[in-house]
Motif scaffolding. Structure first.
Motif, PDB file in Angstrom:
ATOM      1  N   UNK A 186       0.826  -1.202   0.000  1.00 48.85           N
ATOM      2  CA  UNK A 186       0.000   0.000   0.000  1.00 48.85           C
ATOM      3  C   UNK A 186       0.859   1.250   0.000  1.00 48.85           C
ATOM      4  N   UNK A 187       1.930   1.254   0.782  1.00 54.39           N
ATOM      5  CA  UNK A 187       2.807   2.421   0.843  1.00 54.39           C
ATOM      6  C   UNK A 187       3.381   2.758  -0.526  1.00 54.39           C
ATOM      7  N   UNK A 188       3.744   1.746  -1.280  1.00 58.12           N
ATOM      8  CA  UNK A 188       4.257   1.986  -2.630  1.00 58.12           C
ATOM      9  C   UNK A 188       3.118   2.373  -3.567  1.00 58.12           C
ATOM     10  N   UNK A 189       1.982   1.678  -3.447  1.00 55.91           N
ATOM     11  CA  UNK A 189       0.853   1.940  -4.324  1.00 55.91           C
ATOM     12  C   UNK A 189       0.330   3.363  -4.227  1.00 55.91           C
ATOM     13  N   UNK A 190       0.406   3.956  -3.034  1.00 58.64           N
ATOM     14  CA  UNK A 190      -0.088   5.316  -2.844  1.00 58.64           C
ATOM     15  C   UNK A 190       1.013   6.363  -2.925  1.00 58.64           C
ATOM     16  N   UNK A 191       2.239   5.930  -3.186  1.00 57.89           N
ATOM     17  CA  UNK A 191       3.319   6.883  -3.346  1.00 57.89           C
ATOM     18  C   UNK A 191       3.942   7.352  -2.052  1.00 57.89           C
ATOM     19  N   UNK A 192       3.602   6.712  -0.933  1.00 64.17           N
ATOM     20  CA  UNK A 192       4.236   7.059   0.341  1.00 64.17           C
ATOM     21  C   UNK A 192       5.720   6.707   0.294  1.00 64.17           C
ATOM     22  N   UNK A 193       6.039   5.614  -0.398  1.00 65.68           N
ATOM     23  CA  UNK A 193       7.427   5.209  -0.657  1.00 65.68           C
ATOM     24  C   UNK A 193       7.572   4.965  -2.155  1.00 65.68           C
ATOM     25  N   UNK A 194       8.722   5.318  -2.707  1.00 64.99           N
ATOM     26  CA  UNK A 194       8.923   5.156  -4.152  1.00 64.99           C
ATOM     27  C   UNK A 194       8.978   3.699  -4.562  1.00 64.99           C
ATOM     28  N   UNK A 195       9.578   2.886  -3.715  1.00 69.18           N
ATOM     29  CA  UNK A 195       9.695   1.459  -3.997  1.00 69.18           C
ATOM     30  C   UNK A 195       9.715   0.710  -2.678  1.00 69.18           C
ATOM     31  N   UNK A 196       9.557  -0.589  -2.743  1.00 74.22           N
ATOM     32  CA  UNK A 196       9.424  -1.376  -1.523  1.00 74.22           C
ATOM     33  C   UNK A 196      10.613  -1.203  -0.589  1.00 74.22           C
ATOM     34  N   UNK A 197      11.806  -1.131  -1.143  1.00 71.04           N
ATOM     35  CA  UNK A 197      12.992  -0.998  -0.316  1.00 71.04           C
ATOM     36  C   UNK A 197      13.049   0.292   0.475  1.00 71.04           C
ATOM     37  N   UNK A 198      12.209   1.277   0.115  1.00 69.64           N
ATOM     38  CA  UNK A 198      12.194   2.550   0.823  1.00 69.64           C
ATOM     39  C   UNK A 198      11.207   2.568   1.984  1.00 69.64           C
ATOM     40  N   UNK A 199      10.349   1.553   2.093  1.00 72.67           N
ATOM     41  CA  UNK A 199       9.458   1.459   3.254  1.00 72.67           C
ATOM     42  C   UNK A 199      10.337   1.188   4.482  1.00 72.67           C
ATOM     43  N   UNK A 200      10.197   1.949   5.572  1.00 73.07           N
ATOM     44  CA  UNK A 200      11.135   1.813   6.701  1.00 73.07           C
ATOM     45  C   UNK A 200      10.827   0.630   7.622  1.00 73.07           C
TER      46      UNK A 200
END
Length: 344
Positions: free
Chosen positions: A249-263
């Motif tokens: 969801x974070x990637x899908x909504x643009x909260x993170x650019x890619x999965x590796x950027x989710x903290x």
């Protein structure tokens, strides 16, 4: 030689009712009811989304409203909850906490109370059919007036101990501050409901801090933007506030650019309790198992760390203590079983 994630007992704490719908179910119901679906919900599914600006959030909400429009009969509610429970059972989840704003369906099902009672009845039927325990989170909409949230809080309070386990706050953080909903959450907390607002998704640390200070949050929907403030992350860890992290969801909504950027890894290593969630599989295209696979393949979580993620989800849930003990014992058994050797 890795243990199968689908057999790891866990709890699923971040799943929206409408967004839990299977894509095939959406297409089938839309065809039956004559609802035209945009290409992004048919051939181009899952849709390409980005909600970090007003236009993107409007498009996300429009797709959500189209999906909601196909749910018109009580049988549809029973079907969605049964299918959500079946999907969770396949993912190894023994407890599902699904959130719904009854206001979104009240006009179809004879009002707020009748809508919530229908959802609770469908949840009991799904639980009986699948063995997955189900708790309901009644969620207010932060884009509506706080008085509406108080009405929902009083409704949720009436069913505390009868299927409703938590009270949430969803929708765009940029359009409604948490502190405006303090009285509604006070109503819910007084009867023992968990405080589970969304925060730290599209807004930063202020949103998280307000939910901790004003709403006395037990869990935070998402919460990933807390990473901007190390002291805030330390507070979350110390107070044992569970973060419902939804990588896809974070990637899908643009909260993170890619999965590796989710903290995810940073939050976990800092001691923050984390419950992985799928959020809205209908719009993001992946369910609970995929979130654990992401933890394993993208962030390098070992099996003992995956087991701890599962434990955190169970501890942070509103499940009865007997269910928690059963699931926690299952996690220990999963970890104690040696991984199967690869087929030759």
């Amino acid at each position: 030689m890795q243990r199968p994630i689908s057999s790891l007992p866990k709890a699923h704490l971040h799943l929206h009712f409408t967004g839990s719908m299977r894509h095939a179910t959406l297409v089938e119901l839309a065809t039956e009811r004559g609802v035209h679906l945009p290409q992004s919900l048919v051939e181009a599914w899952p849709p390409q989304l980005r909600a970090t600006d007003e236009r993107g959030w409007f498009r996300f909400q429009r797709l959500y409203d189209i999906a909601r429009s196909v749910v018109r009969e009580p049988g549809d509610v029973f079907r969605l909850l049964r299918e959500a429970a079946e999907d969770d059972r396949a993912a190894g989840s023994g407890w599902l906490e699904i959130q719904i704003d009854p206001s979104g369906y009240a006009s179809r099902f004879d009002g707020l109370t009748a809508t919530l009672e229908l959802v609770l009845e469908a949840a009991r039927a799904a639980e009986d059919a699948t063995g997955v325990g189900i708790g309901i989170m009644v969620a207010a909409n932060r884009t509506r007036h706080p008085l509406d949230a108080r009405v929902l809080a009083r409704l949720a309070a009436q069913y505390a101990g009868r299927g409703v386990v938590s009270f949430g706050l969803n929708n765009d953080e940029r359009r409604g501050r948490a502190l405006d909903f303090e009285r509604a959450f006070g109503i819910a907390r007084r009867v023992g409901l968990l405080s589970t607002p969304h925060a730290g998704e599209l807004e930063g640390s202020r949103s998280v801090r307000e939910c901790l200070d004003s709403l006395e949050a037990d869990r935070l929907g998402h919460g990933v933007r807390a990473i901007d403030d190390p002291y805030l992350v330390e507070r979350i860890a110390t107070q044992e506030v569970t973060l419902e992290v939804c990588p896809s969801s974070n990637v899908g909504l643009g909260v993170a650019r890619e999965l590796g950027h989710v903290p995810l890894r940073h939050l976990f290593d800092a001691g923050a309790p984390i419950a992985l969630g799928a959020d809205d599989p209908l719009l993001f295209g992946s369910r609970l198992v995929e979130q654990y696979e992401i933890a394993r393949t993208v962030f390098g979580f070992t099996d003992p760390e995956l087991a701890e993620l599962a434990r955190m989800s169970i501890r942070g849930s509103g499940a009865p203590e007997t269910r928690k003990k059963e699931l926690l014992a299952g996690v220990d058994a999963w970890l104690a079983t040696p991984p199967a050797a690869p087929a030759s």
